[in-house]
Design a protein around this motif. Sequence first.
Motif, PDB file in Angstrom:
ATOM      1  N   VAL A  66       7.209  39.443  18.916  1.00 39.17           N
ATOM      2  CA  VAL A  66       8.193  40.405  18.417  1.00 39.17           C
ATOM      3  C   VAL A  66       7.538  41.768  18.207  1.00 39.17           C
ATOM      4  CG1 VAL A  66       9.678  41.037  16.457  1.00 39.17           C
ATOM      5  CG2 VAL A  66       9.719  38.699  17.348  1.00 39.17           C
ATOM      6  N   ARG A  67       6.344  41.771  17.649  1.00 39.46           N
ATOM      7  CA  ARG A  67       5.638  43.044  17.418  1.00 39.46           C
ATOM      8  C   ARG A  67       5.347  43.762  18.738  1.00 39.46           C
ATOM      9  NH1 ARG A  67       3.258  39.715  13.151  1.00 39.46           N
ATOM     10  NH2 ARG A  67       3.912  40.608  11.156  1.00 39.46           N
ATOM     11  N   LEU A  68       5.012  43.007  19.769  1.00 35.94           N
ATOM     12  CA  LEU A  68       4.754  43.611  21.073  1.00 35.94           C
ATOM     13  C   LEU A  68       6.046  44.149  21.692  1.00 35.94           C
ATOM     14  CD1 LEU A  68       2.092  41.097  22.418  1.00 35.94           C
ATOM     15  CD2 LEU A  68       1.724  43.496  21.792  1.00 35.94           C
ATOM     16  N   VAL A  69       7.146  43.423  21.522  1.00 38.75           N
ATOM     17  CA  VAL A  69       8.446  43.919  21.989  1.00 38.75           C
ATOM     18  C   VAL A  69       8.785  45.207  21.249  1.00 38.75           C
ATOM     19  CG1 VAL A  69      10.954  43.476  21.982  1.00 38.75           C
ATOM     20  CG2 VAL A  69       9.376  41.684  22.738  1.00 38.75           C
ATOM     21  N   ALA A  70       8.569  45.208  19.934  1.00 34.99           N
ATOM     22  CA  ALA A  70       8.882  46.391  19.125  1.00 34.99           C
ATOM     23  C   ALA A  70       8.006  47.577  19.505  1.00 34.99           C
ATOM     24  CB  ALA A  70       8.721  46.067  17.637  1.00 34.99           C
ATOM     25  N   ALA A  71       6.815  47.294  20.027  1.00 29.66           N
ATOM     26  CA  ALA A  71       5.910  48.361  20.467  1.00 29.66           C
ATOM     27  C   ALA A  71       6.274  48.872  21.858  1.00 29.66           C
ATOM     28  CB  ALA A  71       4.467  47.866  20.460  1.00 29.66           C
ATOM     29  N   GLY A  72       7.338  48.300  22.444  1.00 27.37           N
ATOM     30  CA  GLY A  72       7.809  48.767  23.743  1.00 27.37           C
ATOM     31  C   GLY A  72       7.107  48.144  24.930  1.00 27.37           C
ATOM     32  N   ARG A  73       6.404  47.050  24.721  1.00 31.35           N
ATOM     33  CA  ARG A  73       5.682  46.397  25.821  1.00 31.35           C
ATOM     34  C   ARG A  73       6.649  45.639  26.724  1.00 31.35           C
ATOM     35  NH1 ARG A  73       1.116  49.180  25.130  1.00 31.35           N
ATOM     36  NH2 ARG A  73       0.165  48.759  23.143  1.00 31.35           N
ATOM     37  N   SER A  74       6.366  45.660  27.993  1.00 32.44           N
ATOM     38  CA  SER A  74       7.176  44.917  28.973  1.00 32.44           C
ATOM     39  C   SER A  74       6.788  43.444  28.913  1.00 32.44           C
ATOM     40  CB  SER A  74       6.923  45.452  30.379  1.00 32.44           C
ATOM     41  OG  SER A  74       5.609  45.123  30.800  1.00 32.44           O
ATOM     42  N   ASN A  75       7.614  42.596  29.534  1.00 32.62           N
ATOM     43  CA  ASN A  75       7.294  41.169  29.586  1.00 32.62           C
ATOM     44  C   ASN A  75       5.953  40.945  30.273  1.00 32.62           C
ATOM     45  OD1 ASN A  75       9.631  40.516  28.282  1.00 32.62           O
ATOM     46  ND2 ASN A  75      10.663  39.662  30.056  1.00 32.62           N
ATOM     47  N   ALA A  76       5.678  41.696  31.341  1.00 30.66           N
ATOM     48  CA  ALA A  76       4.414  41.536  32.065  1.00 30.66           C
ATOM     49  C   ALA A  76       3.226  41.910  31.171  1.00 30.66           C
ATOM     50  CB  ALA A  76       4.415  42.387  33.328  1.00 30.66           C
ATOM     51  N   GLU A  77       3.361  42.988  30.407  1.00 27.84           N
ATOM     52  CA  GLU A  77       2.276  43.383  29.493  1.00 27.84           C
ATOM     53  C   GLU A  77       2.077  42.345  28.395  1.00 27.84           C
ATOM     54  OE1 GLU A  77       2.209  48.157  29.163  1.00 27.84           O
ATOM     55  OE2 GLU A  77       4.126  47.214  28.635  1.00 27.84           O
ATOM     56  N   ILE A  78       3.186  41.857  27.852  1.00 32.95           N
ATOM     57  CA  ILE A  78       3.107  40.842  26.805  1.00 32.95           C
ATOM     58  C   ILE A  78       2.464  39.576  27.359  1.00 32.95           C
ATOM     59  CG2 ILE A  78       4.458  39.324  25.290  1.00 32.95           C
ATOM     60  CD1 ILE A  78       6.504  41.674  25.086  1.00 32.95           C
ATOM     61  N   ALA A  79       2.860  39.178  28.542  1.00 36.49           N
ATOM     62  CA  ALA A  79       2.301  37.979  29.173  1.00 36.49           C
ATOM     63  C   ALA A  79       0.795  38.113  29.339  1.00 36.49           C
ATOM     64  CB  ALA A  79       2.970  37.733  30.523  1.00 36.49           C
ATOM     65  N   ARG A  80       0.362  39.268  29.792  1.00 35.32           N
ATOM     66  CA  ARG A  80      -1.075  39.493  29.985  1.00 35.32           C
ATOM     67  C   ARG A  80      -1.814  39.439  28.656  1.00 35.32           C
ATOM     68  NH1 ARG A  80      -3.995  43.998  29.706  1.00 35.32           N
ATOM     69  NH2 ARG A  80      -2.158  45.305  29.673  1.00 35.32           N
ATOM     70  N   ARG A  81      -1.284  40.115  27.651  1.00 37.19           N
ATOM     71  CA  ARG A  81      -1.955  40.170  26.345  1.00 37.19           C
ATOM     72  C   ARG A  81      -1.984  38.822  25.637  1.00 37.19           C
ATOM     73  NH1 ARG A  81       0.010  45.688  26.033  1.00 37.19           N
ATOM     74  NH2 ARG A  81      -1.841  46.980  25.874  1.00 37.19           N
ATOM     75  N   MET A  82      -0.934  38.038  25.828  1.00 36.83           N
ATOM     76  CA  MET A  82      -0.846  36.758  25.122  1.00 36.83           C
ATOM     77  C   MET A  82      -1.259  35.578  25.995  1.00 36.83           C
ATOM     78  SD  MET A  82       2.614  37.328  22.848  1.00 36.83           S
ATOM     79  CE  MET A  82       2.387  35.797  21.927  1.00 36.83           C
ATOM     80  N   SER A  83      -1.704  35.862  27.207  1.00 39.13           N
ATOM     81  CA  SER A  83      -2.130  34.817  28.151  1.00 39.13           C
ATOM     82  C   SER A  83      -1.010  33.807  28.398  1.00 39.13           C
ATOM     83  CB  SER A  83      -3.387  34.111  27.644  1.00 39.13           C
ATOM     84  OG  SER A  83      -4.430  35.034  27.488  1.00 39.13           O
ATOM     85  N   LEU A  84       0.165  34.341  28.722  1.00 40.63           N
ATOM     86  CA  LEU A  84       1.344  33.531  29.024  1.00 40.63           C
ATOM     87  C   LEU A  84       1.891  33.916  30.394  1.00 40.63           C
ATOM     88  CD1 LEU A  84       3.220  33.937  25.611  1.00 40.63           C
ATOM     89  CD2 LEU A  84       1.978  31.919  26.383  1.00 40.63           C
ATOM     90  N   ALA A  85       2.757  33.099  30.916  1.00 41.66           N
ATOM     91  CA  ALA A  85       3.466  33.435  32.152  1.00 41.66           C
ATOM     92  C   ALA A  85       4.624  34.374  31.817  1.00 41.66           C
ATOM     93  CB  ALA A  85       3.997  32.170  32.811  1.00 41.66           C
ATOM     94  N   ASP A  86       4.981  35.248  32.750  1.00 40.88           N
ATOM     95  CA  ASP A  86       6.107  36.166  32.543  1.00 40.88           C
ATOM     96  C   ASP A  86       7.372  35.401  32.159  1.00 40.88           C
ATOM     97  OD1 ASP A  86       4.436  38.243  33.245  1.00 40.88           O
ATOM     98  OD2 ASP A  86       5.438  38.701  35.132  1.00 40.88           O
ATOM     99  N   LYS A  87       7.618  34.299  32.844  1.00 37.53           N
ATOM    100  CA  LYS A  87       8.826  33.507  32.577  1.00 37.53           C
ATOM    101  C   LYS A  87       8.801  32.944  31.151  1.00 37.53           C
ATOM    102  CE  LYS A  87      11.592  29.711  34.351  1.00 37.53           C
ATOM    103  NZ  LYS A  87      11.747  28.700  35.389  1.00 37.53           N
ATOM    104  N   THR A  88       7.639  32.544  30.676  1.00 41.96           N
ATOM    105  CA  THR A  88       7.517  32.036  29.306  1.00 41.96           C
ATOM    106  C   THR A  88       7.861  33.133  28.311  1.00 41.96           C
ATOM    107  OG1 THR A  88       5.802  30.480  29.995  1.00 41.96           O
ATOM    108  CG2 THR A  88       5.933  30.995  27.636  1.00 41.96           C
ATOM    109  N   VAL A  89       7.363  34.329  28.557  1.00 40.40           N
ATOM    110  CA  VAL A  89       7.675  35.454  27.674  1.00 40.40           C
ATOM    111  C   VAL A  89       9.173  35.703  27.672  1.00 40.40           C
ATOM    112  CG1 VAL A  89       7.383  37.937  27.295  1.00 40.40           C
ATOM    113  CG2 VAL A  89       5.407  36.522  27.887  1.00 40.40           C
ATOM    114  N   ARG A  90       9.771  35.755  28.855  1.00 38.68           N
ATOM    115  CA  ARG A  90      11.218  35.998  28.950  1.00 38.68           C
ATOM    116  C   ARG A  90      11.995  34.938  28.168  1.00 38.68           C
ATOM    117  NH1 ARG A  90      11.937  35.778  34.338  1.00 38.68           N
ATOM    118  NH2 ARG A  90      12.673  33.647  34.267  1.00 38.68           N
ATOM    119  N   ASN A  91      11.614  33.681  28.319  1.00 36.86           N
ATOM    120  CA  ASN A  91      12.304  32.597  27.615  1.00 36.86           C
ATOM    121  C   ASN A  91      12.094  32.684  26.099  1.00 36.86           C
ATOM    122  OD1 ASN A  91      13.244  31.562  30.031  1.00 36.86           O
ATOM    123  ND2 ASN A  91      11.619  30.034  30.203  1.00 36.86           N
ATOM    124  N   GLN A  92      10.881  33.015  25.675  1.00 37.62           N
ATOM    125  CA  GLN A  92      10.613  33.113  24.243  1.00 37.62           C
ATOM    126  C   GLN A  92      11.340  34.300  23.615  1.00 37.62           C
ATOM    127  OE1 GLN A  92       6.384  32.911  23.533  1.00 37.62           O
ATOM    128  NE2 GLN A  92       6.323  30.727  23.976  1.00 37.62           N
TER     129      GLN A  92
END
Length: 174
Positions: free
Chosen positions: A121-147
């Motif tokens: 949520v903090r990364l979303v609030a910081a304006g990060r894209s799903n791809a950026e969040i996925a990279r930072r959290m070591s997740l797949a883009d699809k996992t980020v989108r679903n979460q």
Amino acid sequence: MRVVAETHRPDLAVVDLGLPDGDGIDLTRRLRTLAPEVRVLVLTMSSSGDSAREALAAGASGYVLKETAPEVLLGALRTVADGGLVLGPNVGGGDLLGGDATQGAAPAPFDRLSPRELQLVRLVAAGRSNAEIARRMSLADKTVRNQVSSIMTRTGAADRVQLALLARDTRLVE
């Protein structure tokens, strides 16, 4: 350590709990006192929930085991450097925060989210894209989108912007 912390003002420190000449928890506490802006990632062999709780209470922003895969460790370093919280895989046997520790830890409606979801949520609030969040959290883009979708449903946010505004309005983020 005092000279290094005060002179060089590091942004990020990686600390082991088992130091030959001291205690990593104490070092974390002293670093955060001498250089409050420093982010500390504990990298250790101890998967103990008690050790992780103690490190986080001392001011660490992350706790990762030495056995962690290199790409996950890099993601943890990026997340901590960006102001996020990281609890590595296999830390605390799944009960790190305990049943009651998460209650009231974050403002409603975020109090129902795990620490990892709060980080997202903090990364979303910081304006990060799903791809950026996925990279930072070591997740797949699809996992980020679903979460993100799951979090929006659970918090009542209609979209990412509303989720970010809700996080700001409840002071989850500044």
